[in-house]
Design a protein around this motif. Structure first.
Motif, short mmCIF file in Angstrom:
data_model
loop_
_atom_site.label_atom_id
_atom_site.label_comp_id
_atom_site.label_asym_id
_atom_site.label_seq_id
_atom_site.Cartn_x
_atom_site.Cartn_y
_atom_site.Cartn_z
N GLY A 451 4.52 -1.95 -12.03
CA GLY A 451 4.35 -1.01 -10.93
C GLY A 451 4.37 -1.70 -9.59
N GLN A 452 4.65 -0.94 -8.56
CA GLN A 452 4.61 -1.45 -7.18
C GLN A 452 4.11 -0.33 -6.27
N PHE A 453 3.30 -0.74 -5.31
CA PHE A 453 2.68 0.21 -4.37
C PHE A 453 3.03 -0.21 -2.95
N ASN A 454 3.09 0.76 -2.06
CA ASN A 454 3.41 0.49 -0.66
C ASN A 454 2.45 1.27 0.23
N TRP A 455 1.59 0.52 0.95
CA TRP A 455 0.67 1.15 1.89
C TRP A 455 1.15 0.91 3.31
N LYS A 456 1.36 1.99 4.06
CA LYS A 456 1.79 1.90 5.45
C LYS A 456 0.53 1.90 6.32
N LEU A 457 0.06 0.69 6.64
CA LEU A 457 -1.20 0.58 7.37
C LEU A 457 -1.05 1.02 8.81
N THR A 458 0.12 0.77 9.42
CA THR A 458 0.45 1.27 10.76
C THR A 458 1.91 1.68 10.74
N ASP A 459 2.39 2.16 11.88
CA ASP A 459 3.80 2.53 11.95
C ASP A 459 4.72 1.34 11.74
N ARG A 460 4.21 0.13 11.99
CA ARG A 460 5.05 -1.07 11.91
C ARG A 460 4.67 -2.03 10.79
N PHE A 461 3.50 -1.86 10.23
CA PHE A 461 3.00 -2.85 9.27
C PHE A 461 2.66 -2.17 7.94
N SER A 462 3.11 -2.79 6.84
CA SER A 462 2.79 -2.29 5.51
C SER A 462 2.65 -3.44 4.54
N ILE A 463 1.95 -3.20 3.43
CA ILE A 463 1.82 -4.19 2.37
C ILE A 463 2.25 -3.55 1.05
N GLN A 464 2.82 -4.36 0.18
CA GLN A 464 3.38 -3.85 -1.07
C GLN A 464 2.99 -4.76 -2.22
N PRO A 465 1.87 -4.51 -2.86
CA PRO A 465 1.51 -5.27 -4.06
C PRO A 465 2.23 -4.71 -5.29
N GLY A 466 2.47 -5.58 -6.27
CA GLY A 466 3.08 -5.16 -7.52
C GLY A 466 2.52 -5.95 -8.68
N PHE A 467 2.66 -5.41 -9.89
CA PHE A 467 2.11 -6.08 -11.07
C PHE A 467 3.04 -5.89 -12.26
N ARG A 468 2.82 -6.70 -13.27
CA ARG A 468 3.54 -6.56 -14.53
C ARG A 468 2.68 -7.12 -15.66
N VAL A 469 2.59 -6.38 -16.76
CA VAL A 469 1.97 -6.84 -17.99
C VAL A 469 3.05 -6.84 -19.06
N ASN A 470 3.20 -7.97 -19.76
CA ASN A 470 4.35 -8.14 -20.66
C ASN A 470 3.90 -8.71 -22.00
N TYR A 471 4.48 -8.19 -23.08
CA TYR A 471 4.31 -8.78 -24.40
C TYR A 471 5.68 -9.12 -24.95
N ASP A 472 5.84 -10.34 -25.43
CA ASP A 472 7.12 -10.79 -25.99
C ASP A 472 6.89 -11.40 -27.36
N LYS A 473 7.81 -11.10 -28.26
CA LYS A 473 7.77 -11.68 -29.60
C LYS A 473 9.18 -12.01 -30.03
#
Length: 813
Positions: A451-473
Motif C-alpha cells: 500500500g501507499q498513502f499520500n497526505w497533502k499537508l499544505t498546498d505545496r508539501f506532501s508525504i507519501q509513506p508505503g509498505f509491503r509484506v511479502n512471503y516467498d517460497k
C-alpha cells in the motif's frame, strides 16, 4: 503442448510501473497551442500539453509525479525503430539490456537487476516488466517485438509499494492501445537492407453499444548478421510474429471489463557468439586455446570478429513462444476504485546451441528446452481525496518451470578437455557420446500485501509513506544423469580411469534446494513544490529481493557430493536514497529534470562461474555488499512547433563494496593449487582459490551514458495533402563496461557511439513515409563478451549490428 485454440486466445492488456528518476517530456496538442518543450521521446498520451503517466496507478502528469521516470510514446518508438527492449536502451541511459539468446537475457537499471551472465531460473529479476498491469516473470519476453504500444514508462528505483511483484531496481510499464468505440486502424510496412521486412497492423471499433474490440498483428524478419561457413547460412537472424486481441465491455457507467490475450513467436537460426580474441591464463600452455587447436589442426575461420564469420558445427535454434490471457475489472464504487487483474501466461523455449564456439565437434549439443507457466491475481483499492489519497493491494503469484537439459560431447572432446599428459587424451572414444541429461524444476510462490498513502499537508508539501509484506517460497530440483558412449552410467563410485575422466567433464549430481521467507519493506517520499513549475522530491526506502535457489548445478566436494550450502542464496537487503527536481522554464518551452540516487545492497546475488567444464552455467552466491550511486538528467527544449531537441544522461558508479571470495578473472585462473601464486596470464603457474574484487565495477554498467537528438520540420504539401517534411537525428554514447562477473582485461567492452538518422514526410491525415539509417557511421562495437567454460583463454562475443537502412510507410485511419 498448447492447442491452436489456446494459443490464439492470447493477446494484450494495459500496464503500469513505478520508479524514481526524472521525467522527460512535454508535447503540444496542436500547432496553435502555446509552445511546449518536447523530447523526441515523448509522443505519448497527453492531457492538454502534459504527458500522462500511470506509474502510481492513477493518471498524473510526468512532471508532477515524484518518481524518476522516462516516458516514450508509441509513435516515437515506431519512428526511431525501437521495436524491442534492446532498441529501447538507446533512448533511456540508465537502462541496460544484454542477451546472448532469449533465455539468457538480462535487463538492469542503474547497474542492478539480475546477475550478469547465463540465466538461472531460481532467482527473481530486479527489473519488473508489466504489460497492461500483468507481470511478466520471464525476462525472455523482453526479446519479443513491441505490439500496438501506446506508451512505455521506464521507472528507476525500488518498486513494491504500488506493484504486485516486488522489484528493487525498477520497472518497465508498457501500456497498449485500448479498444475504442469509434472505428480506427493503422498499418505500417518497413523494408531495409539485410532483407529486413516488418509489417504491423491494428484495427479497433465497436461490436455493440457496450462492447468494443481491438486486434493487432506484427511480423519481423531479417537475414542474420553472421555467416556460418560450415552450413552456408546467415545466422543470428530475426523471425518474429506477434498477435494481440482485446475485448472491452462496459456494462455500466462505473464498471469496465477488459479481456486480453496475446501470442508471440520467435523461430530464428540463432544464437552464436564468435571468436574475438585469446588471452593467456594460468593453465599449462599445452592446455590453452592455441595449443589445443593446433593439436587437432584447427584454425578459426577468422580472427577478426567484424568479418562476421563463424564455423560452429552444432545446430542452432532459438525457438521462443510466449502467450497469455488476462481479465481486468475496474469498478468505480464512488468513494474509490476497485481493480482486479487475473492472468495466466506461458513460455516455451526450444533452443539448440554450440557451447564450444568452434568448428570442432567438442560440444555437439547444449540444449535446455524449458516450459514455464505462471498465474497471477492482483487486487487493488484506491481512493483520491482533496487532503489525502491511498492505494492498498494484494498479490498472488505462482510459477512452475520445467527444464530438460542435454549436453553431448563429440569425438574432438578428448583432445580438448583431457590433460594432454594423460594417454586417454589421444583416445577420442573416451568422451565421444558422453551425455548429461538434466531434469530441472522450480515451483515458485509469492504472496504480498502492499500500500501507499499520500497526505497533502499544505498546498505545496506532501508525504507519501508505503509498505509491503511479502512471503516467498521456492522449491527446486536439479538432477544430472550422465552416461558415456557405451551407455553406462557415470558415477563417483567407479575407479575406471576412463570414467574418472568422463565425470571430470560432466559430473552426475542431484539435489533439491528450497527457500522460504517473510519480508517487510517500506519507503517514504516527501514532495515540495518550489514554484508552479518546479517540483522537488526525496525518497528513502528499505526493501529486499527474495532469496533464490541454484538450478544450474553446484560444485561437488571431494567425494562427489553436491555442496548443499550452495543450493540457495540469501535475500538481498536494499537501502535506497533518491532526490530530484523537475522544472520547466520559458513558458514551458524548456524542461530540465535532475536526480541523484544511491542504493546499498547487502548479500547481493552474484553469478559465480566455476572453473570445471562440466559446471557450465555457473551458480549464484551472495556478495557481501554492493553499491550503485550516481546522477541523471533530462533536458528537452521546444522553442516552437517546428523544432525540438533533447539530451538525457546518467553517471552510474556501481561497484562491489565487499566481495573477498569472488571467482577470479580468466587471467588469474586455471593454474595449480598452492603457492606462490603466479602472475596474471603466466602459463603453468598457481592460481588463487578466489579473488578479492572489493571496489571493482559491477558487470554491464557504463559509467557514462548520454542519449541526445533533435528533429526539425517545415510545412509542405504532397499530392494535394497538407503536412510537413521532417528530419531527425538520435544518438547514444556509452563509456566502456566490464562484460564478466569479475572484471577482466580480456572482457572490457570499449565505449562507443551509435547515431541514427531519419528524413520523411507526414501528412495531417495520418500518412507518414520516411527513410532511415541506424548505426549510420557503421560503428564497430560489441554488445557483450564472454569467457567460455574451461578457461582456455578463448574470448567470444557478439558484434553489434552494422549499418542498416530502409524505408517505412505507415498510415492511421
Amino acid at each position: 503442448m498448447h492447442s491452436l485454440y489456446t494459443r490464439l486466445l492470447l493477446a494484450a492488456s494495459p500496464l503500469a510501473l513505478a520508479v524514481p528518476v526524472a521525467a522527460s517530456a512535454q508535447q503540444i496538442a496542436d500547432d496553435t497551442a502555446a509552445p511546449t518543450p518536447i523530447s523526441t521521446l515523448a509522443s505519448a498520451a497527453t492531457a492538454g500539453d502534459a504527458i500522462i503517466v500511470t506509474a502510481r496507478r492513477r493518471e498524473e502528469t510526468a512532471q508532477e509525479i515524484p518518481l524518476a521516470i522516462s516516458v516514450i510514446g508509441g509513435d516515437t518508438l515506431e519512428e526511431l525503430g525501437a521495436f524491442n527492449v534492446q532498441r529501447l536502451q538507446a533512448l533511456t541511459p540508465a537502462l541496460n539490456f544484454y542477451s546472448s539468446n532469449p533465455r539468457n537475457t538480462a535487463i538492469n537499471i542503474r547497474g542492478i537487476g539480475v546477475p550478469f551472465g547465463l540465466t538461472n531460473d531460481g532467482f527473481d529479476q530486479g527489473v519488473g516488466i508489466y504489460v497492461d498491469d500483468v507481470y511478466f516473470a520471464r525476462i525472455a519476453s523482453a526479446t519479443l517485438d513491441f505490439l500496438d504500444v501506446a506508451q512505455i514508462e521506464v521507472l528507476r528505483g525500488p518498486q513494491g509499494t504500488l506493484y504486485g511483484k516486488n522489484t528493487t531496481a525498477g520497472a518497465l510499464n508498457i501500456t497498449t492501445r485500448r479498444p475504442t468505440f469509434n472505428f480506427e486502424g493503422s498499418a505500417e510496412v518497413t523494408f531495409g537492407n539485410l532483407g529486413f521486412k516488418q509489417a504491423k497492423a491494428s484495427v479497433s471499433g465497436p461490436l455493440a453499444d457496450d462492447l468494443a474490440a481491438r486486434l493487432a498483428i506484427s511480423s519481423t524478419s531479417r537475414r542474420g548478421t553472421i555467416y556460418n561457413v560450415a552450413t552456408g547460412n546467415y545466422i543470428n537472424e530475426q523471425d518474429n510474429l506477434g498477435l494481440r486481441g482485446q475485448l472491452l465491455w462496459e456494462p455500466s457507467d462505473n464498471v469496465e471489463v477488459l479481456f486480453a490475450a496475446d501470442f508471440s513467436r520467435q523461430n530464428p537460426e540463432c544464437c552464436a557468439q564468435i571468436y574475438v580474441r585469446t588471452g593467456p591464463t594460468q593453465r599449462p600452455l599445452n592446455r590453452q586455446y592455441e595449443a589445443l587447436a593446433a593439436a587437432q589442426g584447427y584454425q578459426v575461420v577468422s580472427t577478426n570478429p567484424f568479418d562476421r564469420l563463424t564455423d560452429v558445427d552444432a545446430p542452432l535454434n532459438a525457438g521462443n513462444e510466449i502467450g497469455g490471457a488476462s481479465v481486468r475489472v475496474i469498478w468505480d464504487t464512488g468513494p474509490g476504485t476497485f481493480t482486479s487483474i487475473s492472468a495466466y501466461r506461458y513460455w516455451d523455449w526450444l533452443p539448440e546451441n554450440d557451447r564450444d564456439f568452434t568448428g570442432l565437434p567438442i560440444n555437439t549439443a547444449s540444449n535446455n528446452p524449458s516450459q514455464q507457466k505462471q498465474w497471477t491475481q492482483e487486487l487493488r483499492y484506491s481512493h483520491t481525496g482533496s487532503a489525502y489519497d491511498f492505494l492498498i493491494g494484494a498479490f498472488a503469484f505462482h510459477q512452475a518451470v520445467r527444464t530438460q537439459g542435454l549436453t553431448r560431447f563429440g569425438p574432438a572432446a578428448s583432445r580438448w578437455l583431457i590433460n594432454p599428459s594423460n594417454a586417454l587424451a589421444n583416445d577420442p572414444t573416451v568422451l565421444d557420446g558422453l551425455i548429461a541429461n538434466n531434469d530441472i524444476r522450480l515451483d515458485n510462490t509469492s504472496l504480498a500485501a502492499f500500500g501507499q498513502f499520500n497526505w497533502k499537508l499544505t498546498d505545496r508539501f506532501s508525504i507519501q509513506p508505503g509498505f509491503r509484506v511479502n512471503y516467498d517460497k521456492k522449491v527446486g530440483l536439479y538432477e544430472s544423469v550422465v552416461t558415456n558412449g557405451d551407455g553406462e552410467l557415470v558415477t563417483f563410485a567407479s575407479t575406471d580411469p576412463r570414467v574418472v575422466q568422463q565425470r571430470g567433464v560432466a559430473a552426475p549430481q542431484r539435489f533439491e534446494p528450497t527457500f522460504s521467507d517473510w519480508n517487510f519493506s517500506f519507503e517514504i517520499t516527501a514532495t515540495y513544490e518550489l514554484a508552479d513549475d518546479i517540483h522537488s522530491y526525496a525518497t528513502y526506502a528499505e526493501t529486499f529481493k527474495p532469496g533464490g535457489v541454484n538450478l544450474n548445478g553446484v560444485p561437488n566436494d571431494a567425494a562427489g557430493n553436491p555442496i548443499l550450502a550452495a543450493g540457495s542464496v540469501k535475500p538481498e537487503s536494499v537501502t535506497h536514497y533518491e532526490a530530484g527536481v523537475k522544472s520547466q522554464f520559458w513558458d514551458r518551452r524548456v524542461t530540465l529534470n535532475v536526480g541523484a540516487f544511491r542504493t546499498d545492497i547487502a548479500d547481493y546475488q552474484a553469478l559465480v562461474v566455476n572453473g570445471q567444464f562440466g559446471v557450465q552455467r555457473g551458480y549464484l552466491a551472495n556478495a557481501e555488499a554492493v553499491r550503485t550511486q550516481g546522477f541523471e538528467w533530462d533536458l528537452s527544449v521546444r522553442p516552437s512547433s517546428r523544432f525540438n531537441a533533447y539530451v538525457s544522461g546518467s553517471h552510474t558508479d556501481a561497484t562491489y563494496r565487499r566481495f573477498p571470495d569472488a571467482p577470479c578473472p580468466p587471467e588469474l585462473s586455471g593454474g595449480g593449487a598452492g603457492t606462490p601464486i603466479g602472475a596474471p596470464g603466466a602459463p603453468g603457474t598457481n592460481s588463487p582459490a578466489n579473488c578479492d574484487i572489493s571496489g571493482q565495477s559491477l558487470p554491464g554498467v557504463s559509467k557514462w551514458v548520454v542519449s541526445y537528438g533533435a528533429e526539425a520540420n517545415t510545412p509542405a504539401s504532397l499530392l494535394g495533402t497538407e503536412g510537413e517534411i521532417y528530419a531527425g537525428v538520435d544518438a547514444n554514447t556509452r563509456s566502456s563496461f566490464s562484460s564478466n562477473p569479475t572484471p577482466s582485461a580480456y572482457t572490457q567492452v570499449a565505449g562507443y557511439t551509435i547515431t541514427n538518422f531519419r528524413v520523411g514526410y507526414r501528412s495531417d491525415n495520418g500518412f507518414n513515409v520516411f527513410a532511415w539509417a541506424r548505426n549510420a557511421f557503421d560503428t564497430r562495437y560489441f554488445e557483450q563478451l564472454a569467457v567460455p567454460s574451461g578457461n582456455t583463454g578463448l574470448i567470444v562475443g557478439q558484434p553489434g549490428d552494422p549499418r542498416t537502412y530502409g524505408l517505412t510507410l505507415s498510415t492511421t485511419f
